[in-house]
Design a protein around this motif. Sequence first.
Motif, PDB file in Angstrom:
ATOM      1  N   ALA A  23       0.944  -1.318   0.016  1.00  0.00           N
ATOM      2  CA  ALA A  23      -0.022  -0.096  -0.613  1.00  0.00           C
ATOM      3  C   ALA A  23       0.745   1.354   0.389  1.00  0.00           C
ATOM      4  CB  ALA A  23      -1.091  -0.068   1.244  1.00  0.00           C
ATOM      5  N   SER A  24       0.477   1.960  -0.278  1.00  0.00           N
ATOM      6  CA  SER A  24       0.873   3.218  -0.110  1.00  0.00           C
ATOM      7  C   SER A  24       1.393   4.016   0.773  1.00  0.00           C
ATOM      8  CB  SER A  24       0.533   5.049  -1.326  1.00  0.00           C
ATOM      9  OG  SER A  24       0.748   5.797  -1.599  1.00  0.00           O
ATOM     10  N   GLY A  25       2.347   4.781   1.182  1.00  0.00           N
ATOM     11  CA  GLY A  25       3.675   5.106   2.269  1.00  0.00           C
ATOM     12  C   GLY A  25       3.522   3.974   3.251  1.00  0.00           C
ATOM     13  N   ALA A  26       3.773   2.891   2.819  1.00  0.00           N
ATOM     14  CA  ALA A  26       4.457   1.847   3.215  1.00  0.00           C
ATOM     15  C   ALA A  26       5.645   1.152   2.846  1.00  0.00           C
ATOM     16  CB  ALA A  26       3.439   0.507   3.417  1.00  0.00           C
ATOM     17  N   GLY A  27       6.656   0.892   3.903  1.00  0.00           N
ATOM     18  CA  GLY A  27       7.676   0.556   3.385  1.00  0.00           C
ATOM     19  C   GLY A  27       7.546  -1.152   3.026  1.00  0.00           C
ATOM     20  N   VAL A  28       8.961  -1.609   2.084  1.00  0.00           N
ATOM     21  CA  VAL A  28       9.311  -2.400   1.422  1.00  0.00           C
ATOM     22  C   VAL A  28      10.736  -2.904   0.994  1.00  0.00           C
ATOM     23  CG1 VAL A  28       9.336  -1.208  -0.395  1.00  0.00           C
ATOM     24  CG2 VAL A  28       8.891  -3.546  -0.696  1.00  0.00           C
ATOM     25  N   GLU A  29      10.782  -3.977   1.357  1.00  0.00           N
ATOM     26  CA  GLU A  29      12.468  -4.470   1.351  1.00  0.00           C
ATOM     27  C   GLU A  29      12.343  -5.839  -0.163  1.00  0.00           C
ATOM     28  OE1 GLU A  29      13.607  -6.438   4.853  1.00  0.00           O
ATOM     29  OE2 GLU A  29      13.425  -4.470   5.252  1.00  0.00           O
ATOM     30  N   LEU A  30      13.125  -6.012  -0.724  1.00  0.00           N
ATOM     31  CA  LEU A  30      13.198  -6.462  -1.887  1.00  0.00           C
ATOM     32  C   LEU A  30      14.463  -7.146  -1.929  1.00  0.00           C
ATOM     33  CD1 LEU A  30      12.521  -4.127  -5.434  1.00  0.00           C
ATOM     34  CD2 LEU A  30      10.903  -6.247  -3.384  1.00  0.00           C
ATOM     35  N   GLY A  31      14.375  -8.440  -1.499  1.00  0.00           N
ATOM     36  CA  GLY A  31      15.976  -9.297  -1.187  1.00  0.00           C
ATOM     37  C   GLY A  31      15.896  -9.785  -2.354  1.00  0.00           C
ATOM     38  N   CYS A  32      18.146  -9.862  -1.878  1.00  0.00           N
ATOM     39  CA  CYS A  32      18.736 -10.957  -3.661  1.00  0.00           C
ATOM     40  C   CYS A  32      19.807 -11.024  -2.083  1.00  0.00           C
ATOM     41  CB  CYS A  32      18.814  -9.165  -4.053  1.00  0.00           C
ATOM     42  SG  CYS A  32      20.096  -9.790  -5.598  1.00  0.00           S
ATOM     43  N   TRP A  33      20.597 -12.383  -2.545  1.00  0.00           N
ATOM     44  CA  TRP A  33      22.005 -12.243  -1.703  1.00  0.00           C
ATOM     45  C   TRP A  33      22.388 -13.655  -2.450  1.00  0.00           C
ATOM     46  CZ3 TRP A  33      24.614 -11.429   2.670  1.00  0.00           C
ATOM     47  CH2 TRP A  33      25.357 -12.044   2.956  1.00  0.00           C
ATOM     48  N   ALA A  34      23.821 -12.617  -3.180  1.00  0.00           N
ATOM     49  CA  ALA A  34      24.638 -12.571  -4.427  1.00  0.00           C
ATOM     50  C   ALA A  34      26.104 -13.622  -3.575  1.00  0.00           C
ATOM     51  CB  ALA A  34      24.914 -11.225  -5.654  1.00  0.00           C
ATOM     52  N   ARG A  35      26.015 -15.105  -4.581  1.00  0.00           N
ATOM     53  CA  ARG A  35      27.126 -16.177  -3.746  1.00  0.00           C
ATOM     54  C   ARG A  35      28.155 -16.333  -4.531  1.00  0.00           C
ATOM     55  NH1 ARG A  35      26.175 -18.659   0.333  1.00  0.00           N
ATOM     56  NH2 ARG A  35      28.784 -18.852   1.134  1.00  0.00           N
ATOM     57  N   GLY A  36      29.674 -16.180  -5.012  1.00  0.00           N
ATOM     58  CA  GLY A  36      31.003 -16.183  -5.958  1.00  0.00           C
ATOM     59  C   GLY A  36      31.729 -16.277  -5.420  1.00  0.00           C
ATOM     60  N   VAL A  37      33.371 -16.772  -6.600  1.00  0.00           N
ATOM     61  CA  VAL A  37      34.415 -16.489  -5.913  1.00  0.00           C
ATOM     62  C   VAL A  37      34.512 -15.388  -7.584  1.00  0.00           C
ATOM     63  CG1 VAL A  37      36.371 -17.457  -4.737  1.00  0.00           C
ATOM     64  CG2 VAL A  37      34.280 -18.669  -4.497  1.00  0.00           C
ATOM     65  N   PRO A  38      35.275 -14.919  -7.080  1.00  0.00           N
ATOM     66  CA  PRO A  38      35.066 -13.426  -5.450  1.00  0.00           C
ATOM     67  C   PRO A  38      33.712 -13.585  -5.464  1.00  0.00           C
ATOM     68  CG  PRO A  38      36.496 -12.295  -7.393  1.00  0.00           C
ATOM     69  CD  PRO A  38      35.825 -13.310  -8.111  1.00  0.00           C
ATOM     70  N   THR A  39      34.424 -12.513  -4.018  1.00  0.00           N
ATOM     71  CA  THR A  39      33.092 -11.757  -3.687  1.00  0.00           C
ATOM     72  C   THR A  39      32.782 -11.036  -5.046  1.00  0.00           C
ATOM     73  OG1 THR A  39      34.060 -12.289  -1.729  1.00  0.00           O
ATOM     74  CG2 THR A  39      31.477 -10.649  -2.014  1.00  0.00           C
ATOM     75  N   SER A  40      30.922 -10.791  -5.297  1.00  0.00           N
ATOM     76  CA  SER A  40      30.285 -10.182  -6.216  1.00  0.00           C
ATOM     77  C   SER A  40      30.124  -8.894  -5.694  1.00  0.00           C
ATOM     78  CB  SER A  40      29.137 -10.743  -6.664  1.00  0.00           C
ATOM     79  OG  SER A  40      29.253 -11.767  -7.417  1.00  0.00           O
ATOM     80  N   GLY A  55      14.708   7.679  -0.219  1.00  0.00           N
ATOM     81  CA  GLY A  55      13.625   6.932   0.185  1.00  0.00           C
ATOM     82  C   GLY A  55      15.057   5.663   0.301  1.00  0.00           C
ATOM     83  N   ALA A  56      15.554   4.774  -0.657  1.00  0.00           N
ATOM     84  CA  ALA A  56      15.999   4.069  -0.792  1.00  0.00           C
ATOM     85  C   ALA A  56      17.528   3.367  -0.907  1.00  0.00           C
ATOM     86  CB  ALA A  56      16.282   3.712  -2.913  1.00  0.00           C
ATOM     87  N   THR A  57      18.058   2.717   0.241  1.00  0.00           N
ATOM     88  CA  THR A  57      19.208   1.990   0.704  1.00  0.00           C
ATOM     89  C   THR A  57      19.090   0.922   0.848  1.00  0.00           C
ATOM     90  OG1 THR A  57      17.929   1.703   2.790  1.00  0.00           O
ATOM     91  CG2 THR A  57      19.008   3.896   2.503  1.00  0.00           C
ATOM     92  N   ILE A  58      20.447  -0.017   0.229  1.00  0.00           N
ATOM     93  CA  ILE A  58      20.757  -0.595   0.149  1.00  0.00           C
ATOM     94  C   ILE A  58      21.464  -1.600   1.598  1.00  0.00           C
ATOM     95  CG2 ILE A  58      22.300  -2.633  -0.913  1.00  0.00           C
ATOM     96  CD1 ILE A  58      22.279  -0.480  -2.797  1.00  0.00           C
ATOM     97  N   LEU A  65      12.718   0.414   0.875  1.00  0.00           N
ATOM     98  CA  LEU A  65      12.474   1.964   0.058  1.00  0.00           C
ATOM     99  C   LEU A  65      11.361   1.909   1.669  1.00  0.00           C
ATOM    100  CD1 LEU A  65      11.066   0.487  -3.408  1.00  0.00           C
ATOM    101  CD2 LEU A  65      12.989   1.502  -2.641  1.00  0.00           C
ATOM    102  N   GLN A  66      11.554   3.130   2.045  1.00  0.00           N
ATOM    103  CA  GLN A  66      10.353   3.676   2.484  1.00  0.00           C
ATOM    104  C   GLN A  66       9.921   5.150   2.067  1.00  0.00           C
ATOM    105  OE1 GLN A  66      11.273   3.051   6.257  1.00  0.00           O
ATOM    106  NE2 GLN A  66      13.017   2.240   5.508  1.00  0.00           N
ATOM    107  N   LYS A  67       8.204   4.370   2.499  1.00  0.00           N
ATOM    108  CA  LYS A  67       7.086   5.305   2.363  1.00  0.00           C
ATOM    109  C   LYS A  67       6.956   5.139   1.130  1.00  0.00           C
ATOM    110  CE  LYS A  67       7.199   8.151   6.237  1.00  0.00           C
ATOM    111  NZ  LYS A  67       7.158   9.574   6.985  1.00  0.00           N
ATOM    112  N   VAL A  68       7.099   4.233   0.850  1.00  0.00           N
ATOM    113  CA  VAL A  68       6.694   4.010  -1.498  1.00  0.00           C
ATOM    114  C   VAL A  68       5.452   4.713  -1.949  1.00  0.00           C
ATOM    115  CG1 VAL A  68       7.970   1.927  -0.952  1.00  0.00           C
ATOM    116  CG2 VAL A  68       5.996   1.552  -1.221  1.00  0.00           C
ATOM    117  N   THR A  69       5.876   5.324  -2.988  1.00  0.00           N
ATOM    118  CA  THR A  69       3.914   6.092  -3.319  1.00  0.00           C
ATOM    119  C   THR A  69       4.232   5.020  -4.414  1.00  0.00           C
ATOM    120  OG1 THR A  69       5.410   7.877  -4.592  1.00  0.00           O
ATOM    121  CG2 THR A  69       5.085   7.818  -2.476  1.00  0.00           C
ATOM    122  N   VAL A  70       3.038   5.226  -5.623  1.00  0.00           N
ATOM    123  CA  VAL A  70       2.635   5.023  -7.056  1.00  0.00           C
ATOM    124  C   VAL A  70       3.647   5.223  -7.785  1.00  0.00           C
ATOM    125  CG1 VAL A  70       1.032   4.742  -8.753  1.00  0.00           C
ATOM    126  CG2 VAL A  70      -0.023   5.655  -6.346  1.00  0.00           C
ATOM    127  N   ALA A  71       4.504   6.708  -7.342  1.00  0.00           N
ATOM    128  CA  ALA A  71       5.984   6.465  -8.305  1.00  0.00           C
ATOM    129  C   ALA A  71       6.605   6.168  -8.339  1.00  0.00           C
ATOM    130  CB  ALA A  71       6.518   7.740  -8.541  1.00  0.00           C
TER     131      ALA A  71
END
Length: 735
Positions: A23-40, A55-58, A65-71
């Motif tokens: 919903a608009s105004g909520a926070g969301v996390e998109l998961g991503c975990w990469a492995r390999g040699v050397p470290t990616s 409002g975006a951090t890694i 993402l903090q307080k997302v909007t329709v955009a």
Amino acid sequence: MTTLPVIQSPPWFEEQPSNTSVASGAGVELGCWARGVPTSTVTWRQVDGVMSLGGATIEDQRLVLQKVTVADSGMYECEAKSEAGVATARATLTVLDAPVLTQRPQHLQVIQGNEAQLRCLMEGEPEPLVLWRLPSADRTAVLSPGHSSSHASVSDDGSTLLLHQPSTQDTVVGVGPKDLTVAPGGAARFSCEVVSEAAPASVTWWYQPSEHLPSRQLSQHPHQPRFSLPENGALIIKDVWLDDAGIYSCHVTATTGSIQQEAVLNVVEDTEPKESPLLPPPPSKPRVLGWNQTSVHLSWLPNSQGSKAGLLWYAVEYWHQGWSEWLMADAVITQESCVVSRLSLGHTYTFLVRAVNSQGASFPSPWSDPVSTRANPHPTLTAEQVRQVQRRLARPLVTLTKAMATAAESVILNWSFLEPVEDWVEGMLVYWMAEGGRVEVATVLGTSSTYHLHNLHPNTPYTFFIVPFWHSVEGTPSNSYHFTTPEDVPLTAPGKVRVMRQEEGSVLIEWSGVSTEEVQEEVIGYMVTLSHNGSQVTETVGTPYLETRDLLPGHIYTVRVAALTSAGTGPFSAPVVVEGQGLRRTVAAGEVLHAPPQAVWLAYLLIPLVLLLVVGVVCDHKVWRPSDSDKDSSLSSSRLLKSDQLVSEYAEPRLLLPNHTTEPYATTALLAPSPPHTSCCHPNDQSVEMQVNWAAILPPPPDSPPPDLDMGEPRQQGAAPGMCSGPPSMIMLAR
């Protein structure tokens, strides 16, 4: 010193981002975990837009993402890059903006029998689905855009609800006539002020000298200048006569109903004229504070001018659809509130209040909002608990994320919660509706995030949404989800299968096609099977007919037809039998044509018997040796071999002589005469030597029974002249 080589491996994802709806105004996390040699090295980007950097951090390779909007809606890509290679993973983020009411429905009062329109406008992204819930305890009494019920319909865009012949309130006489006593020559004034908020009303006055006499309508015209009827509905009589005494009735008529009130005029000598009564002003519109199955709690405010009129008390009246007039609920109420009890369950009531003083009752107050008596919707909750739950459930709590078909008639729904809801959600109401169908609902208890729906229609668009609830309090609906169930094989078979012969060797097979409405999917063709003696030929056509030349003459075939869709083959029709009688076909080169079986078994059975009999005849030099009892009977060989009776190749003499017992008789196949040769007749032993024609012993049996032969009178033994002139051959004897 030896340096050990470093084995590199390209990046790969131990965790990939997944499609997410919030919903608009909520926070969301998109998961991503990469492995390999050397470290990616992990980077995030928005594929189809510009990511909001504010409002975006890694965090640990995850995008937050903090307080997302329709955009912020769009496709996001996680890229893992190292010296060994590059790997990417994508996911779609959908931000749902809660709809906003830009125009709320308003209370209406309309004329009975007319139509009423309620409007409700909403804005939101994506476009909101507007549903109208009708006043019913049934949770499925919901209408979607373009649908209708017996007395209501919704416009195609969902913004307007049209009610057909809605219920309306009846007409009310605000201030009615009062009994008067005046002196001759004085003036009399009767009031009749009408309240009809739903429809305009007309007022007429009637005069009746006494109760047992008929009444007549009063009118204003130059011949009766003493009577006047002003526009406010009153009746004024000037220069009253003694004959004017009687009963005066005020008749109010409107499209919503009619009502009347009466007053008596007394004309008495030496009566002092009275001043017009000073009535109190009406109070404010009564407000409904609460209700249950049989009672309604009302309150109102007094008129600021009431003290000048010497206000004493209030009176409350009420009405519901079907009543011809308003009833008095309580005539003496000394405070600005009351509880009207002894109401009927399931009715919708309207209330009004009058202020009363020593001169009479005031004009009625505005009518209250309609209220329906029903059971307490929250019997197990206190008022404070209801308010807390309503505040908590007023904001979006759940998002419908996915629908997946498990069969043509079943779908699994998945949803996710936007925040912890264990203490405020008792379950979910799952709603679904087919395009052009009615709304269905199922209850899912607990905080489960899936539900398996069954008994849906194949190849049908559906709309799903869910509503959280706690006890009897319902929360904000989730987003809607549109899904079309997959196609299924046809459930019905083609009908009216007909087989018609065209020309020799050609057969036309026709049937009634299966419509899309019957199978709810597109029919792409038909399968036709021709079966005979365990073998089967299958043809697939796109039209409801088939012309074939594959039928063998003399064979019996069964024809069946089935409809085809992209999902498979449906049931076959009932078999139709067709005979290959009279059909002819050309045998292709190399094709083996199997002839139909013939009835030759009788010939194969007769051959050994004939050979045995012929051998016996040759050895005895005769074909038939009559016994002593046969010499005078009709069973002699001379009679059986009478040449003038050889009218057929088959003879079976019938023994119809009276007083003769039936003895074994000969059944003979009379063959064509053989070429001339020397033969001899031996009158001493009545034996006959015959030449056997072997070429004529294998004809097929006759197609019809043998003819009846008139054997004539029996001849005496030895009276067989010409017996040897054209020697036939008797080849079989049967007992």
